[in-house]
Design a protein around this motif. Structure first.
Motif, PDB file in Angstrom:
ATOM      1  N   LEU A  27     -49.637 -32.106 -24.879  1.00 41.56           N
ATOM      2  CA  LEU A  27     -49.812 -33.055 -23.568  1.00 41.56           C
ATOM      3  C   LEU A  27     -49.078 -34.424 -24.034  1.00 41.56           C
ATOM      4  N   ALA A  28     -49.197 -34.897 -25.169  1.00 41.74           N
ATOM      5  CA  ALA A  28     -48.464 -36.008 -25.703  1.00 41.74           C
ATOM      6  C   ALA A  28     -46.973 -35.633 -25.615  1.00 41.74           C
ATOM      7  N   PHE A  29     -46.579 -34.586 -25.668  1.00 39.91           N
ATOM      8  CA  PHE A  29     -45.182 -34.180 -25.707  1.00 39.91           C
ATOM      9  C   PHE A  29     -44.713 -34.052 -24.263  1.00 39.91           C
ATOM     10  N   TYR A  30     -45.683 -33.549 -23.510  1.00 38.17           N
ATOM     11  CA  TYR A  30     -45.192 -33.605 -22.020  1.00 38.17           C
ATOM     12  C   TYR A  30     -45.050 -34.866 -21.486  1.00 38.17           C
ATOM     13  N   LYS A  31     -45.991 -35.716 -21.838  1.00 42.08           N
ATOM     14  CA  LYS A  31     -45.909 -37.103 -21.452  1.00 42.08           C
ATOM     15  C   LYS A  31     -44.417 -37.683 -21.999  1.00 42.08           C
ATOM     16  N   SER A  32     -44.170 -37.527 -23.095  1.00 39.35           N
ATOM     17  CA  SER A  32     -42.877 -37.994 -23.683  1.00 39.35           C
ATOM     18  C   SER A  32     -41.707 -37.554 -22.795  1.00 39.35           C
ATOM     19  N   GLU A  33     -41.716 -36.113 -22.520  1.00 33.02           N
ATOM     20  CA  GLU A  33     -40.609 -35.744 -21.689  1.00 33.02           C
ATOM     21  C   GLU A  33     -40.502 -36.139 -20.311  1.00 33.02           C
ATOM     22  N   LEU A  34     -41.695 -36.063 -19.680  1.00 28.08           N
ATOM     23  CA  LEU A  34     -41.691 -36.781 -18.457  1.00 28.08           C
ATOM     24  C   LEU A  34     -41.236 -38.234 -18.147  1.00 28.08           C
ATOM     25  N   SER A  35     -41.818 -38.984 -19.326  1.00 26.03           N
ATOM     26  CA  SER A  35     -40.944 -40.689 -19.485  1.00 26.03           C
ATOM     27  C   SER A  35     -39.508 -40.299 -19.730  1.00 26.03           C
ATOM     28  N   LYS A  36     -39.064 -39.466 -20.371  1.00 27.13           N
ATOM     29  CA  LYS A  36     -37.624 -39.546 -20.574  1.00 27.13           C
ATOM     30  C   LYS A  36     -36.959 -39.307 -19.272  1.00 27.13           C
ATOM     31  N   ARG A  37     -37.400 -38.237 -18.364  1.00 32.03           N
ATOM     32  CA  ARG A  37     -36.855 -37.868 -17.107  1.00 32.03           C
ATOM     33  C   ARG A  37     -37.081 -39.081 -16.137  1.00 32.03           C
ATOM     34  N   GLU A  38     -38.045 -40.012 -16.073  1.00 29.48           N
ATOM     35  CA  GLU A  38     -38.109 -40.909 -15.225  1.00 29.48           C
ATOM     36  C   GLU A  38     -37.044 -41.911 -15.774  1.00 29.48           C
ATOM     37  N   GLU A  39     -36.697 -42.304 -17.033  1.00 30.60           N
ATOM     38  CA  GLU A  39     -35.784 -43.042 -17.361  1.00 30.60           C
ATOM     39  C   GLU A  39     -34.291 -42.793 -17.045  1.00 30.60           C
ATOM     40  N   MET A  40     -34.156 -41.306 -16.937  1.00 30.89           N
ATOM     41  CA  MET A  40     -32.790 -40.956 -16.515  1.00 30.89           C
ATOM     42  C   MET A  40     -32.579 -41.061 -15.007  1.00 30.89           C
ATOM     43  N   GLY A  41     -33.695 -41.287 -14.346  1.00 31.43           N
ATOM     44  CA  GLY A  41     -33.659 -41.554 -12.844  1.00 31.43           C
ATOM     45  C   GLY A  41     -34.575 -40.325 -11.756  1.00 31.43           C
ATOM     46  N   TYR A  42     -34.991 -39.410 -12.746  1.00 31.97           N
ATOM     47  CA  TYR A  42     -35.750 -38.517 -11.908  1.00 31.97           C
ATOM     48  C   TYR A  42     -37.038 -38.847 -11.259  1.00 31.97           C
TER      49      TYR A  42
END
Length: 827
Positions: free
Chosen positions: A413-428
């Motif tokens: 779950l922590a990994f998922y949160k990190s990946e979703l944060s990266k996508r938000e930073e990209m602009g997704y």
């Protein structure tokens, strides 16, 4: 059917006209509350001319309000201009009430004509809204458009704005500059005024606009009065030349003396903020392909693949000569969804085709939902169809049989949160679909899968594998069920496109921001897991969809909660429609507040996935309703409301196709692909013919080539392993070989022609596909070794046991193509 002009895009000129709309009066408007007459005003929505929604003044406490107010719009004649006139009742305490909506096609008014319309606002005709329309051509004014007959791409301008951080007045540091261009894609921006740091000396932003809309830039320092506001019409800026504007700041107190006149100065003007502007036309190449044909890369692939298919068919059919190019059939595989069950079953079917040397005869493989999981694994290997599939089977076995608890551990779950944060930073825009995709990756892969959809091009470069096509469905995230609105969306390693509109973008561009066919913000390509989460998002269902799936009817809730839409059926509009593409005038009477609330609950998709819409800004062609390629769904009333179609939406909402048809036929039915035979693998557990029957109904309604599906009562009760559906009278119709998921002769035979003898062998033939305790339910994510082995062996056997039927069908198709070729040659 002949190839149409819309197979490719073309350029043409579109004249511009001035539309004048005069809101005259309304009559017999009923009371909106118990205390007084309605307080009426009218809003005008014409999104093909402006983003703004102007409105009349409010006439208080009057059932017959008179406005006589005029509004002007600049319209493009090649665009479908439909104006929505919405009558409201203003309320000082609660929100304003929407009384009715009239949608009027401005194409009913010829240039140089003035037409007064009295619109009925109720079925009895007592309530009316009187409006006058005038259309005048603007002399020597036109624009160049690019169109495929359905969509229109108009000329676009870009306003570039920059602020030198080294020249920001000290008293403004920490403040904000507010910029807005209402008639633009971006609409507004808020610039934080901070000192330069490192090499970051300039703040830049852009506004993209339709050139003929004559947009205005409004710039203001946050917290200042209107005197510090600048309004700059973009058309006054010289193209390509940098211009400067200065925003004056507030006066500040100064306790000092003037040394010239020795008088005290109490106020001085601070240095203004300098803002640089540059307007330019966007003449660069479009990043979207408009046209219903296939892309150049696929054409090249087909040429390479056809040679391999010809050699494979010669060997497997023992032909005495090489097939000529026009004799080589195009064969596709269409797999349904079904979660892990579909994932395993498709692999079993492909293993069988590989053993029969038939896999090299296939040019396309399409999948949806769970079957896309299999394809994503296979196409990680650039030469998978030329190898033994045992390695892939072992990978699937290992991941399907393992515990899935680790996918929901704290670390995961922590990994998922990190990946979703990266996508938000990209602009997704992140959503539950992204989370579900990460969970699929954790459950079905040994490690993080860094591959992307475009990586699968390596598996196609020499035509060594079939071309994979993935299918999803675009729906409305709110206020509409899948019955109300749905559109096919196709993914390939080359392109992503919405089939109804004939609009495609490069696969690596999917997710980036677009406006008017051009990229306005480039985002990195997503990992394949995020696409898997979208293709198989079985959770993005609204309650109306669930109701329909459960009882095959949503009539009660659908009718009870939806708005009442009426075609006013004016005689002149009906007459003109016979010779043109003018839409009927439509009246919408909103459902009551209670019904709207109920419908909001029933149609909301809380677990959907929204992505940037690559059709954003594009407009519908004035004749789009007459274009044969524009395939509408029966009952999808929004297809007759261009202002509510996907080009006007900010986002796409892509969901699992199983909400409508659990099949992946549509990509193979595109005319330009000319598929001769489709091997349909249905991995459903209940109705064994539902996918092909629904597809036939869809094709019949939309005049697409598909054979008649005739199934006897006996077949429905006791389905066999393979059915062939063909229509000899129509050779352009593809032949359908349908393989339902059944346990028929497999109970008795462990291999074709080899009977089961021992008790263990007989037990292996017992595959519990039905029943309450079947291990193959769609939400079952973990299988036991025995259950997996049975399913793999069953799906493999069902193909192997019908090899003669397959071979004979191929012979028939080739013979038919040869006869047609011979017949054409004689003519």
């Amino acid at each position: 059917m002949a190839r149409r002009q819309s197979a490719v895009s073309y350029q043409e000129e579109s004249a511009l006209s001035q539309l004048t709309v005069k809101i005259i009066k309304a009559s017999n408007i009923p009371w909106a509350d118990w205390t007084s007459n309605a307080d009426c005003y009218v809003c005008l929505w014409l999104p093909t001319a402006t983003n703004s929604v102007p409105n009349t003044s409010t006439i208080s406490n009057n059932s017959c309000p008179v406005w006589n107010e005029t509004f002007e719009f600049t319209i493009s004649n090649k665009v479908k201009n439909v104006i929505h006139l919405t009558l409201h009742d203003e309320d000082a305490i609660t929100k304003n009430d929407l009384l009715s909506v009239v949608a009027y096609d401005v194409g009913n008014v010829n240039p140089g004509e003035t037409k007064t319309k009295s619109f009925c606002l109720d079925p009895t005709g007592e309530q009316t809204l009187e409006v006058e329309f005038t259309v005048k051509e603007i002399p020597h004014s036109h624009e160049k458009i690019v169109t495929n007959g359905v969509l229109v791409c108009r000329e676009m301008s870009c306003l570039e704005i920059s602020v030198d951080k080294q020249r920001i007045p000290e008293n403004l540091l920490g403040g904000h500059l507010c910029l807005s261009v209402k008639d633009s894609c971006e609409k507004k921006d808020r610039v934080e005024l901070r000192a330069a740091a490192g090499n970051d000396h300039t703040y830049k932003c852009k506004f993209h606009c339709i050139r003929k809309w004559d947009p205005e830039l409004i710039a203001q320092l946050e917290g200042t009065d209107d005197q510090c506001l600048q309004v700059v019409p973009v058309k006054t800026l010289p193209l390509g030349q940098e211009q400067k504007i200065h925003l004056s700041t507030v006066q500040v107190y100064a306790n000092c003396w003037c040394f010239r006149c020795f008088l005290p100065l109490r106020w001085i003007q601070a240095r203004p903020l300098e803002v640089k502007l540059k307007a330019k036309d966007c003449t660069d190449k479009m990043n979207i392909r408009l046209g219903f044909g296939i892309c150049e890369e696929e054409i090249i692939f087909r040429s390479k693949r056809k040679k391999l298919v010809a050699d494979a068919l010669k060997k497997v059919l023992n032909l005495d000569r090489d097939l000529q190019e026009h004799e080589v059939p195009v064969i596709g595989i269409a797999a349904t969804g079904g979660g892990v069950r579909a994932m395993i079953s498709l692999l079993g079917s492909l293993i069988a085709l590989k053993k029969l040397n038939l896999l090299d005869c296939v040019s396309y493989i399409t999948g949806t939902s769970g079957s896309t999981w299999t394809l994503s694994k296979l196409y990680a290997d650039a030469n998978w169809s030329q190898k033994d599939l045992t390695k892939t089977l072992e990978d699937v076995r290992r991941n399907v049989t393992k515990s899935k608890m680790s996918a929901f551990s704290f670390d995961s779950l922590a990994f998922y949160k990190s990946e979703l944060s990266k996508r938000e930073e990209m602009g997704y825009k992140t959503s539950f679909s992204d989370l579900w995709g990460l969970a699929i990756e954790s459950m079905m892969y040994d490690k993080v899968n860094e591959s992307k959809l475009t990586d699968q091009r390596k598996a196609l470069c020499n035509g060594q594998n079939p071309l994979p096509l993935y299918l999803s469905m675009n729906v409305k995230p709110h206020e509409n069920s899948t019955l109300d609105f749905k559109e096919w969306c196709e993914f390939s390693p080359y392109e992503v496109g919405l089939l109804k509109y004939g609009a495609f973008i490069r696969s690596e561009d999917f997710g980036s921001e677009f406006f008017m066919g051009r990229k306005t913000k480039v985002l990195p390509e997503s990992r394949i897991c995020f696409l898997l989460g979208m293709w198989s998002n079985i959770f993005s269902v609204n309650l109306l969809d669930a109701w329909y799936a459960a009882v095959s009817s949503e009539n009660f809730w659908h009718r009870f909660t939806r708005d009442n839409v009426l075609d006013l059926g004016e005689e002149e509009a009906l007459e003109r429609k016979k010779a043109s593409a003018c839409l009927d005038t439509r009246l919408t009477q909103p459902a009551g507040e209670f019904s709207q609330r109920v419908r909001g609950v029933l149609t909301n998709r809380p677990l959907d996935g929204e992505l940037h819409n690559f059709l954003r800004g594009l407009q519908m062609h004035s004749n789009y309703v007459t274009e044969n390629d524009f395939c509408t769904f029966d009952g999808t009333e929004l297809d007759n409301s261009p202002n509510n179609l996907t080009p006007c939406s900010e986002d796409l909402c892509l969901v699992d196709c199983a909400y409508y048809i659990n099949a992946s036929f549509p990509p193979l039915l595109r005319q330009e692909r000319k598929v001769d035979m489709i091997m349909s693998f249905d991995y459903g557990l209940s109705d064994k013919f539902k996918s092909v029957v629904q597809t036939e109904e869809y094709c019949t309604a939309h005049k697409l080539f598909f054979p008649k599906i005739e199934v006897t009562a006996e077949d429905k009760q006791n389905p066999k392993e393979c059915y062939v559906f063909a229509d000899c009278e129509y050779p352009d119709f593809p032949t359908i070989m349908h393989f339902p998921l059944v346990n028929d002769t497999f109970k008795k035979y462990k291999q074709p022609g080899v009977e089961r003898e021992t008790d263990q062998e007989k037990e292996e033939g017992n595959v519990p596909l039905s029943g309450l305790f079947s291990p193959y339910k769609v939400f079952r994510l973990t299988y036991g070794d025995e259950d997996l082995e049975k399913l793999i062996n069953l799906t493999e056997y069902n193909v192997l046991n019908n090899v003669e039927v397959i071979l004979q069908t191929l012979r028939n198709i080739i013979e038919c193509k040869q006869k047609r070729s011979s017949s054409t040659a004689r003519l």
